[in-house]
Write an enzyme that holds these catalytic residues in place. Structure first.
Site, mmCIF file in Angstrom:
data_model
loop_
_atom_site.group_PDB
_atom_site.id
_atom_site.type_symbol
_atom_site.label_atom_id
_atom_site.label_comp_id
_atom_site.label_asym_id
_atom_site.label_seq_id
_atom_site.Cartn_x
_atom_site.Cartn_y
_atom_site.Cartn_z
ATOM 1 C CD GLU A 139 -6.934 -0.377 0.899
ATOM 2 O OE1 GLU A 139 -6.835 -1.614 0.901
ATOM 3 O OE2 GLU A 139 -6.458 0.355 1.792
ATOM 4 C CG HIS B 295 -5.737 -1.715 9.255
ATOM 5 N ND1 HIS B 295 -5.153 -0.968 10.242
ATOM 6 C CD2 HIS B 295 -6.386 -0.834 8.466
ATOM 7 C CE1 HIS B 295 -5.459 0.302 10.066
ATOM 8 N NE2 HIS B 295 -6.198 0.423 8.988
ATOM 9 C CG ASP B 296 -2.634 -1.691 12.622
ATOM 10 O OD1 ASP B 296 -1.875 -0.714 12.641
ATOM 11 O OD2 ASP B 296 -3.876 -1.589 12.665
ATOM 12 N N GLY C 126 0.916 -1.308 4.397
ATOM 13 C CA GLY C 126 1.405 0.027 4.093
ATOM 14 C C GLY C 126 2.228 0.626 5.211
ATOM 15 N NE ARG D 263 -7.611 6.792 4.178
ATOM 16 C CZ ARG D 263 -8.222 5.819 4.840
ATOM 17 N NH1 ARG D 263 -9.501 5.921 5.132
ATOM 18 N NH2 ARG D 263 -7.572 4.740 5.213
ATOM 19 C CG HIS E 246 -7.737 3.515 1.196
ATOM 20 N ND1 HIS E 246 -8.013 2.549 2.130
ATOM 21 C CD2 HIS E 246 -8.813 4.332 1.200
ATOM 22 C CE1 HIS E 246 -9.206 2.773 2.665
ATOM 23 N NE2 HIS E 246 -9.699 3.850 2.123
ATOM 24 C CG HIS F 52 -3.558 9.305 2.629
ATOM 25 N ND1 HIS F 52 -4.498 8.486 3.182
ATOM 26 C CD2 HIS F 52 -3.102 10.077 3.639
ATOM 27 C CE1 HIS F 52 -4.611 8.737 4.474
ATOM 28 N NE2 HIS F 52 -3.782 9.704 4.773
ATOM 29 N NE ARG G 241 8.702 20.974 3.283
ATOM 30 C CZ ARG G 241 10.026 21.140 3.362
ATOM 31 N NH1 ARG G 241 10.770 21.098 2.299
ATOM 32 N NH2 ARG G 241 10.576 21.332 4.537
ATOM 33 C CG ASN H 30 -1.795 1.174 1.356
ATOM 34 O OD1 ASN H 30 -1.382 2.299 1.094
ATOM 35 N ND2 ASN H 30 -3.026 0.960 1.779
HETATM 36 N N1 PXP Z 1 -6.466 -2.739 4.223
HETATM 37 C C1 PXP Z 1 -7.285 -1.670 4.300
HETATM 38 C C2 PXP Z 1 -8.714 -1.848 3.906
HETATM 39 C C3 PXP Z 1 -6.819 -0.420 4.714
HETATM 40 O O1 PXP Z 1 -7.645 0.626 4.781
HETATM 41 C C4 PXP Z 1 -5.457 -0.284 5.044
HETATM 42 C C5 PXP Z 1 -4.932 1.056 5.452
HETATM 43 O O2 PXP Z 1 -5.123 1.986 4.444
HETATM 44 C C6 PXP Z 1 -4.634 -1.418 4.943
HETATM 45 C C7 PXP Z 1 -5.165 -2.629 4.545
HETATM 46 C C8 PXP Z 1 -3.177 -1.356 5.261
HETATM 47 O O3 PXP Z 1 -3.005 -1.106 6.626
HETATM 48 P P1 PXP Z 1 -1.579 -0.676 7.162
HETATM 49 O O4 PXP Z 1 -1.259 0.658 6.567
HETATM 50 O O5 PXP Z 1 -1.753 -0.648 8.648
HETATM 51 O O6 PXP Z 1 -0.592 -1.735 6.727
#
Ligand code: PXP
Length: 239
Positions: free
Chosen positions: A70, A190-191, A213, A45, A43, A50, A18, A7
């Site tokens: 996403e 995520h994480d 990411g 938004r 992603h 971003h 910047r 990501n």
């Molecule tokens: N999956 C989804 C749906 C997310 O929104 C995100 C964060 O943008 C991630 C995965 C990746 O998460 P991380 O940045 O914590 O690795």
């Protein structure tokens, strides 16, 4: 083997701090692929703080691996995805301005909504995935939305991993078993990081793709992007 989709939102975040084009998001995507990423995730938004919609347009022809877009399926997002036709779209119920995604879909309440959107994407030849918590009811009802895959929201796993990794993974194993038994593909994200990734994949080897990411880009500050991508890919190898 589980694929690593990088990501690259954080790279755009640094650039946007910047203005200008440092670091170059397009070049970063190319480099991630050269260094072994098997996919690139963005992603965009609604506030485009971003990845911007313009980034998506510029990145699309450059991606030679798997492109995953996403986001929350607002009318603008749906139009963007249908225009650029990524390999996969991941639907996430995030609010405008939300710091990061923090919950999965309620696949019962939003079943009809998701079904109609997923139909459009599938008709356009785009694989679909929906973000869900490791909740068996939500996973079961995901099937009725017509989605190809679910993405398991792994924050709760990451948060509890250090204190009790067996307890942390348990709901994910159960959710993955249910998904697998009803024919849904499984992604996760995520994480996830260098500490918790290998255990997750060892326990749930049927995960087809992880999208990572924040931790990966932070690790790249210390190890460099090339080394870091190799390090994450090593976590995905099943011995
Ligand atoms: N999956 C989804 C749906 C997310 O929104 C995100 C964060 O943008 C991630 C995965 C990746 O998460 P991380 O940045 O914590 O690795």
């Amino acid at each position: 083997m589980t694929k690593l989709s990088v990501n690259i939102n954080k790279i755009a975040t640094i650039r946007n701090a910047r203005g200008g084009n440092i670091p170059d998001v397009q070049q970063a995507a190319i480099n991630c692929e050269q260094y072994g990423a098997e996919g690139i995730t963005v992603h965009p938004r609604p506030d485009q703080r971003h990845i911007t919609y313009k980034d998506v347009e510029l990145l699309r022809p450059l991606i030679t691996t798997e492109f995953n877009i996403e986001g929350n399926p607002t009318p603008e997002f749906i139009e963007l995805v249908l225009k650029h036709k990524p390999h996969q779209v991941t639907l996430v119920p995030d609010e405008p301005g939300q710091l990061t995604s923090d919950h999965g879909w309620n696949t019962i309440r939003y079943k009809d909504f998701l079904r109609s959107i997923i139909k459009q994407f599938k008709e356009a030849g785009i694989r679909t995935s929906i973000f869900v918590d490791p909740d068996i009811e939500m996973v079961k009802h995901a099937l009725d939305t017509g989605t190809n895959r679910i993405e398991l929201y792994t924050e709760s796993y990451a948060c509890s991993f250090q204190t009790n990794k067996s307890a942390a993974i348990e709901p994910f194993i159960k959710a993955a078993e249910v998904a697998n038994s009803i024919g849904l593909g499984i992604n996760a994200g995520h994480d996830l990081n260098l500490d918790n990734l290998a255990f997750f994949i060892k326990e749930i080897p049927m995960v087809q793709e992880v999208s990572i990411g924040h931790a990966l880009i932070a690790d790249a500050l210390y190890f460099g992007l090339n080394n870091t991508i190799q390090m994450y890919r090593k976590q995905l190898i099943q011995y």
